[in-house]
Design a protein around this motif. Structure first.
Motif, PDB file in Angstrom:
ATOM      1  N   ASP A  70      -8.254   0.436  -1.203  1.00 40.26           N
ATOM      2  CA  ASP A  70      -7.940  -0.833  -0.542  1.00 40.26           C
ATOM      3  C   ASP A  70      -6.582  -1.428  -0.899  1.00 40.26           C
ATOM      4  O   ASP A  70      -6.101  -2.307  -0.185  1.00 40.26           O
ATOM      5  CB  ASP A  70      -9.029  -1.859  -0.851  1.00 40.26           C
ATOM      6  CG  ASP A  70     -10.351  -1.466  -0.227  1.00 40.26           C
ATOM      7  OD1 ASP A  70     -10.360  -1.004   0.924  1.00 40.26           O
ATOM      8  OD2 ASP A  70     -11.385  -1.610  -0.908  1.00 40.26           O
ATOM      9  N   THR A  71      -5.966  -0.985  -2.009  1.00 43.56           N
ATOM     10  CA  THR A  71      -4.712  -1.596  -2.448  1.00 43.56           C
ATOM     11  C   THR A  71      -3.731  -0.537  -2.963  1.00 43.56           C
ATOM     12  O   THR A  71      -4.126   0.578  -3.304  1.00 43.56           O
ATOM     13  CB  THR A  71      -4.948  -2.596  -3.598  1.00 43.56           C
ATOM     14  OG1 THR A  71      -5.386  -1.866  -4.752  1.00 43.56           O
ATOM     15  CG2 THR A  71      -5.967  -3.659  -3.221  1.00 43.56           C
ATOM     16  N   SER A  72      -2.476  -0.938  -3.069  1.00 42.48           N
ATOM     17  CA  SER A  72      -1.444  -0.050  -3.626  1.00 42.48           C
ATOM     18  C   SER A  72      -1.737   0.294  -5.083  1.00 42.48           C
ATOM     19  O   SER A  72      -1.495   1.416  -5.521  1.00 42.48           O
ATOM     20  CB  SER A  72      -0.071  -0.716  -3.531  1.00 42.48           C
ATOM     21  OG  SER A  72       0.273  -0.925  -2.181  1.00 42.48           O
ATOM     22  N   GLU A  73      -2.256  -0.673  -5.833  1.00 41.76           N
ATOM     23  CA  GLU A  73      -2.594  -0.439  -7.236  1.00 41.76           C
ATOM     24  C   GLU A  73      -3.690   0.613  -7.358  1.00 41.76           C
ATOM     25  O   GLU A  73      -3.625   1.502  -8.201  1.00 41.76           O
ATOM     26  CB  GLU A  73      -3.032  -1.745  -7.922  1.00 41.76           C
ATOM     27  CG  GLU A  73      -1.939  -2.773  -8.053  1.00 41.76           C
ATOM     28  CD  GLU A  73      -1.662  -3.550  -6.753  1.00 41.76           C
ATOM     29  OE1 GLU A  73      -2.530  -3.596  -5.841  1.00 41.76           O
ATOM     30  OE2 GLU A  73      -0.550  -4.096  -6.632  1.00 41.76           O
ATOM     31  N   GLU A 127       7.623   4.273   5.381  1.00 35.30           N
ATOM     32  CA  GLU A 127       6.585   3.362   4.881  1.00 35.30           C
ATOM     33  C   GLU A 127       5.187   3.959   5.026  1.00 35.30           C
ATOM     34  O   GLU A 127       4.263   3.327   5.534  1.00 35.30           O
ATOM     35  CB  GLU A 127       6.679   2.007   5.569  1.00 35.30           C
ATOM     36  CG  GLU A 127       8.026   1.332   5.347  1.00 35.30           C
ATOM     37  CD  GLU A 127       8.097  -0.036   5.978  1.00 35.30           C
ATOM     38  OE1 GLU A 127       7.102  -0.784   5.923  1.00 35.30           O
ATOM     39  OE2 GLU A 127       9.168  -0.351   6.530  1.00 35.30           O
ATOM     40  N   ALA A 128       5.019   5.183   4.564  1.00 34.87           N
ATOM     41  CA  ALA A 128       3.735   5.885   4.659  1.00 34.87           C
ATOM     42  C   ALA A 128       2.645   5.139   3.897  1.00 34.87           C
ATOM     43  O   ALA A 128       2.886   4.569   2.839  1.00 34.87           O
ATOM     44  CB  ALA A 128       3.877   7.293   4.111  1.00 34.87           C
ATOM     45  N   VAL A 143      -5.209   7.363   0.903  1.00 36.04           N
ATOM     46  CA  VAL A 143      -4.694   6.398   1.874  1.00 36.04           C
ATOM     47  C   VAL A 143      -4.912   4.976   1.369  1.00 36.04           C
ATOM     48  O   VAL A 143      -6.027   4.605   1.003  1.00 36.04           O
ATOM     49  CB  VAL A 143      -5.402   6.573   3.242  1.00 36.04           C
ATOM     50  CG1 VAL A 143      -4.858   5.580   4.262  1.00 36.04           C
ATOM     51  CG2 VAL A 143      -5.265   8.003   3.747  1.00 36.04           C
ATOM     52  N   ASP A 144      -3.832   4.196   1.375  1.00 37.43           N
ATOM     53  CA  ASP A 144      -3.879   2.777   1.017  1.00 37.43           C
ATOM     54  C   ASP A 144      -4.135   1.984   2.300  1.00 37.43           C
ATOM     55  O   ASP A 144      -3.247   1.837   3.130  1.00 37.43           O
ATOM     56  CB  ASP A 144      -2.556   2.369   0.365  1.00 37.43           C
ATOM     57  CG  ASP A 144      -2.460   0.873   0.087  1.00 37.43           C
ATOM     58  OD1 ASP A 144      -3.424   0.125   0.366  1.00 37.43           O
ATOM     59  OD2 ASP A 144      -1.390   0.454  -0.393  1.00 37.43           O
ATOM     60  N   LEU A 145      -5.350   1.496   2.462  1.00 36.96           N
ATOM     61  CA  LEU A 145      -5.708   0.771   3.694  1.00 36.96           C
ATOM     62  C   LEU A 145      -4.929  -0.525   3.878  1.00 36.96           C
ATOM     63  O   LEU A 145      -4.793  -0.990   4.997  1.00 36.96           O
ATOM     64  CB  LEU A 145      -7.211   0.513   3.729  1.00 36.96           C
ATOM     65  CG  LEU A 145      -8.089   1.764   3.850  1.00 36.96           C
ATOM     66  CD1 LEU A 145      -9.563   1.381   3.787  1.00 36.96           C
ATOM     67  CD2 LEU A 145      -7.778   2.534   5.126  1.00 36.96           C
ATOM     68  N   SER A 146      -4.397  -1.094   2.794  1.00 32.09           N
ATOM     69  CA  SER A 146      -3.618  -2.329   2.938  1.00 32.09           C
ATOM     70  C   SER A 146      -2.290  -2.070   3.647  1.00 32.09           C
ATOM     71  O   SER A 146      -1.669  -2.996   4.156  1.00 32.09           O
ATOM     72  CB  SER A 146      -3.368  -2.992   1.577  1.00 32.09           C
ATOM     73  OG  SER A 146      -2.433  -2.270   0.813  1.00 32.09           O
ATOM     74  N   LYS A 147      -1.850  -0.820   3.679  1.00 30.73           N
ATOM     75  CA  LYS A 147      -0.595  -0.456   4.359  1.00 30.73           C
ATOM     76  C   LYS A 147      -0.836   0.204   5.718  1.00 30.73           C
ATOM     77  O   LYS A 147       0.113   0.523   6.409  1.00 30.73           O
ATOM     78  CB  LYS A 147       0.198   0.534   3.504  1.00 30.73           C
ATOM     79  CG  LYS A 147       0.704   0.010   2.209  1.00 30.73           C
ATOM     80  CD  LYS A 147       1.488   1.128   1.518  1.00 30.73           C
ATOM     81  CE  LYS A 147       1.847   0.802   0.119  1.00 30.73           C
ATOM     82  NZ  LYS A 147       2.455   1.980  -0.555  1.00 30.73           N
ATOM     83  N   ALA A 148      -2.076   0.442   6.042  1.00 23.96           N
ATOM     84  CA  ALA A 148      -2.392   1.158   7.280  1.00 23.96           C
ATOM     85  C   ALA A 148      -1.996   0.322   8.487  1.00 23.96           C
ATOM     86  O   ALA A 148      -2.147  -0.905   8.486  1.00 23.96           O
ATOM     87  CB  ALA A 148      -3.888   1.482   7.340  1.00 23.96           C
TER      88      ALA A 148
END
Length: 127
Positions: free
Chosen positions: A73-76, A101-102, A118-123
């Motif tokens: 869910d997050t980059s961290e 910005e993948a 996959v980071d869903l916050s960046k999707a």
């Protein structure tokens, strides 16, 4: 009636693959149809099948058309969940097809099978 089962990964070293995927995804090995060429892995919460592992002599595809996406869910979380599989024997793939910005990072399991974290916050949004 035909129904979708679960993903199956071809591997060259079945015991190593069982060790990697059970640790990476908190799965449990089942005895169901277990053989020298096959293992089924279930969700550890008892909710059913998650992944199949099948012995394969075919080479790993450099650009597979089908792969696993592992979601955070997050980059961290993405950073942590990239480090954990690497500690278990995976490696980050030098992937030349990243978009700008993948939202994903490409890894390969110990057999070389590709998967993405996959980071869903960046999707991208659906709109």
């Amino acid at each position: 009636m035909l129904r979708l089962g679960f993903p199956v990964i071809g591997v060259s070293d079945l015991p190593r693959a069982v060790t990697f995927w059970t640790a990476a995804l908190n799965l449990t090995e089942t005895g169901e149809r277990a053989s020298a060429r096959w293992r089924a892995l279930d969700h550890s919460d008892g909710s059913g099948h998650a992944l199949g592992l099948m012995y394969s002599e075919s080479p790993v595809e450099e650009y597979p058309r089908l792969h696993l996406d592992l979601l955070v869910d997050t980059s961290e979380e993405q950073l942590a969940e990239i480090s954990r599989p690497v500690e278990l024997g995976a490696h980050q793939v030098d992937w030349n097809n990243y978009p700008s910005e993948a939202d994903f990072v490409v890894l390969a399991d110990p057999d070389g099978n590709r998967f993405c974290v996959v980071d869903l916050s960046k999707a991208p949004s659906g709109s």
